[in-house]
Design an enzyme around this catalytic site. Structure first.
Site, PDB file in Angstrom:
ATOM      1  N   TYR A 197       0.811  -1.218   0.000  1.00  0.00           N
ATOM      2  CA  TYR A 197       0.000   0.000   0.000  1.00  0.00           C
ATOM      3  C   TYR A 197       0.846   1.270   0.000  1.00  0.00           C
ATOM      4  O   TYR A 197       0.298   2.374  -0.039  1.00  0.00           O
ATOM      5  CB  TYR A 197      -0.959   0.009   1.193  1.00  0.00           C
ATOM      6  CG  TYR A 197      -2.108  -0.944   0.991  1.00  0.00           C
ATOM      7  CD1 TYR A 197      -1.862  -2.292   0.759  1.00  0.00           C
ATOM      8  CD2 TYR A 197      -3.417  -0.512   1.013  1.00  0.00           C
ATOM      9  CE1 TYR A 197      -2.899  -3.185   0.567  1.00  0.00           C
ATOM     10  CE2 TYR A 197      -4.461  -1.402   0.824  1.00  0.00           C
ATOM     11  CZ  TYR A 197      -4.200  -2.738   0.605  1.00  0.00           C
ATOM     12  OH  TYR A 197      -5.221  -3.618   0.415  1.00  0.00           O
ATOM     13  N   ASP A 216      -6.455  -6.228   5.020  1.00  0.00           N
ATOM     14  CA  ASP A 216      -7.549  -5.675   4.226  1.00  0.00           C
ATOM     15  C   ASP A 216      -8.490  -6.806   3.808  1.00  0.00           C
ATOM     16  O   ASP A 216      -9.718  -6.716   3.951  1.00  0.00           O
ATOM     17  CB  ASP A 216      -6.946  -4.992   2.981  1.00  0.00           C
ATOM     18  CG  ASP A 216      -7.936  -4.086   2.293  1.00  0.00           C
ATOM     19  OD1 ASP A 216      -9.069  -3.965   2.775  1.00  0.00           O
ATOM     20  OD2 ASP A 216      -7.568  -3.499   1.259  1.00  0.00           O
ATOM     21  N   ASP A 274     -14.080 -20.497   8.119  1.00  0.00           N
ATOM     22  CA  ASP A 274     -14.653 -21.768   8.551  1.00  0.00           C
ATOM     23  C   ASP A 274     -14.957 -21.807  10.055  1.00  0.00           C
ATOM     24  O   ASP A 274     -16.054 -22.195  10.465  1.00  0.00           O
ATOM     25  CB  ASP A 274     -13.662 -22.888   8.205  1.00  0.00           C
ATOM     26  CG  ASP A 274     -14.224 -24.245   8.529  1.00  0.00           C
ATOM     27  OD1 ASP A 274     -15.291 -24.568   7.974  1.00  0.00           O
ATOM     28  OD2 ASP A 274     -13.621 -24.964   9.357  1.00  0.00           O
ATOM     29  N   LYS A 326       2.911 -14.607   5.193  1.00  0.00           N
ATOM     30  CA  LYS A 326       3.228 -15.586   4.134  1.00  0.00           C
ATOM     31  C   LYS A 326       4.752 -15.756   4.122  1.00  0.00           C
ATOM     32  O   LYS A 326       5.408 -15.594   3.096  1.00  0.00           O
ATOM     33  CB  LYS A 326       2.698 -15.049   2.791  1.00  0.00           C
ATOM     34  CG  LYS A 326       2.774 -16.011   1.626  1.00  0.00           C
ATOM     35  CD  LYS A 326       1.723 -17.083   1.652  1.00  0.00           C
ATOM     36  CE  LYS A 326       1.924 -18.065   0.499  1.00  0.00           C
ATOM     37  NZ  LYS A 326       1.094 -19.261   0.614  1.00  0.00           N
TER      38      LYS A 326
END
Ligand code: NAD
Length: 483
Positions: free
Chosen positions: A128, A232, A216, A175
């Site tokens: 961003y 986000d 879930d 990640k």
């Protein structure tokens, strides 16, 4: 001198003015001592040719008053308009985006009745930063910048928030199995700072499976801290599964200023019809009241709002036959909350903010002194489409290189030279990695400049460079696949 709290309000676009009117009427009825200054932002300002969507003098008011209650705005499509949200967060240094996502079962239908989580999203860094470049005909780049101070600030904020609000667990999502340096830094900082909060349970999930788990079994999460882009995305997933996009409020917190808004947009298709749910903005306003140290007023409004939900007085977006009692419009919903001011909910636990100290922004920073930053080579990125990878490598290897040698060539991270992968298709964007010939000799900037000159003189188009460093003997760059 007035002891009212000075805030700035923007009515926004679409449903903004209606839900702001409803919210301010409720704040007024609760006796919130506020001194309100209103600014114009959004569509009208964009259309006056101000690409930021906000007039320059409004910033002075915001910096002076420091607290901003903002209704949603419409960002016109195309035309180079900047997102006012991103601009505001960056200009006011609002580094933490706080989004509680809670079920209001059985009054609001959801598959996850016990869900009650808070997402704390880093708000200033990551992709961003919006630093993008086209480098070749085929390849564009968006820079993902992650800083240690940025990570420390948001991670500390998440732990402080958990403590202040009696939350038991903080989950970090990254990640870092792929982005070992950028996301890896965030995860490392989480582990480091987590040691200072032994009273809070801690865990880490890779963002892809983490997102799936939010969709879930969201009830397994408590506080989630993550980087800007992931935050986000997962905050919209969480709001959706809570069954209540129209109910969510959010806070954007900085060292000096803070902005409070609903999580939804300006919903232009239902604007002006008195059907929008004002609850998202109202919940943002409740967060604002806690922030400005008016916890009793915040609790009073929150409890009246919970009573309204319990009594089945619902706007169209949350109205369900056999669950709701009465479908009402925006104004009537606000009237119902005002009528219940001072009452406590019967099914939901009454809310109290009096014991909750504000999540503090700690000044504390871990001091890391890098002892040695060692230059060991350079990546030269070339725009080249005149032949096979083998040919490029063989020709570059012939270019005079003082103290340096061509080590590898990669294309979008995949090794292309030496040992090209047969049949692999490449783009016109080549990363040519030159490292020192002699492991014990230091590389100088002059040698890098000379190399760039030689490569340019040999007819190659350098579109970007990255110096290769070791920091305290640790490699400060990623290896290409197969390198
Ligand atoms: P949206 O959130 O405005 O609307 C999505 C859906 O939710 C629509 O069906 C809408 O009717 C419904 N909805 C939203 N808020 C509601 C409420 N309070 N009560 C009842 N129903 C509600 O998203 P969008 O349609 O993608 O965007 C519309 C505009 O809002 C765009 O211009 C977008 O850029 C802008 N936007 C602004 C913000 C902000 O200012 N913070 C955030 C998101 C989108």
């Amino acid at each position: 001198m007035s002891d009212k709290v000075k805030i700035v309000v923007a009515n926004g676009d679409g449903i903004g003015p209606e839900i702001m009117d409803a919210t301010l009427r409720i704040l007024d009825a609760a006796g919130a001592p506020l001194d309100i200054a209103t600014i114009e932002i959004g569509e009208k300002v964009y259309k006056q040719g101000v690409s930021a969507g906000i007039q320059a003098d409004a910033w002075d008011l915001l910096r002076d008053r420091k607290v901003f209650l903002k209704a949603p705005i419409t960002t016109p499509q195309g035309g180079g308009y900047k997102s006012l949200n991103v601009t505001t967060r960056k200009t006011l240094g609002l580094y933490a985006n706080v989004r509680p996502c809670q079920s209001f079962h059985p009054y609001i239908v959801t598959r996850h009745p016990s869900m009650n989580l808070v997402i704390i999203r880093e708000n200033e860094e990551d992709l961003y930063a919006g630093i993008e470049h086209q480098q070749t005909a085929e390849v564009v780049q968006c820079l993902k910048l992650i800083s240690r101070p940025g990570c420390e600030k948001i991670v500390r904020y998440a732990f402080e928030y958990a403590r202040a609000y009696g939350r038991k667990k903080v989950t970090c999502m990254t990640k870092d199995n792929i982005m070992k340096m950028s996301d890896g830094l965030f995860h490392r900082v989480f582990d480091e700072i987590g040691k200072e909060y032994p009273d809070i349970n801690q865990e880490h999930w890779i963002i892809d499976i983490g997102s799936a788990l939010i969709a879930d079994t969201p009830e397994r999460f408590d506080v989630i801290v993550t980087l800007n882009l992931y935050g986000d995305i997962i905050s919209d997933i969480a709001a959706q599964v809570a069954g209540s996009v129209g109910l969510g409020g959010s806070a954007n917190i900085g060292d000096q200023c803070a902005m409070f808004e609903a999580i939804h947009g300006s919903a232009p298709t239902i604007a002006g019809q008195n059907i929008a749910n004002p609850s998202g903005l109202l919940n943002a306003a409740i967060m604002m009241l806690v922030h400005v140290n008016l916890p009793e007023v915040a609790a009073k409004i929150n409890n009246a709002w919970l009573c309204t939900l319990e009594d089945g007085i619902h706007t169209a977006d949350i109205f369900k036959m056999h669950v709701s009692e009465k479908k009402v419009g925006t104004r009537e919903f606000a009237d119902a909350v005002i009528e219940r001011m001072g009452k406590l909910p019967k099914h939901f636990a009454p809310v109290s903010y009096s014991d909750a100290p504000k999540a503090r922004v700690t000044e504390k920073q871990t001091v890391h002194q890098t002892k040695a930053k060692e230059l060991i080579g350079i990546d030269l990125f070339l725009d080249w489409s005149n032949g096979a990878a083998q040919e490029l490598g063989d020709r570059l290897a012939q270019v005079p290189q003082d103290g340096l040698k061509l080590l590898t060539i990669t294309n979008r991270g995949v090794k292309a030279w030496p040992d090209d992968i047969p049949g692999k298709s490449f783009t016109d964007h080549w990363c040519c990695r030159f490292t020192r010939k002699d492991e014990s000799a230091a590389v100088t900037k002059a040698q890098l400049m000379q190399l760039m000159q030689e490569v340019t003189d040999a007819g190659y188009d350098i579109v970007k460079t990255e110096n290769l460093y070791y920091f305290d003997g640790v490699r400060g760059y990623s290896l290409g696949q197969g390198e």
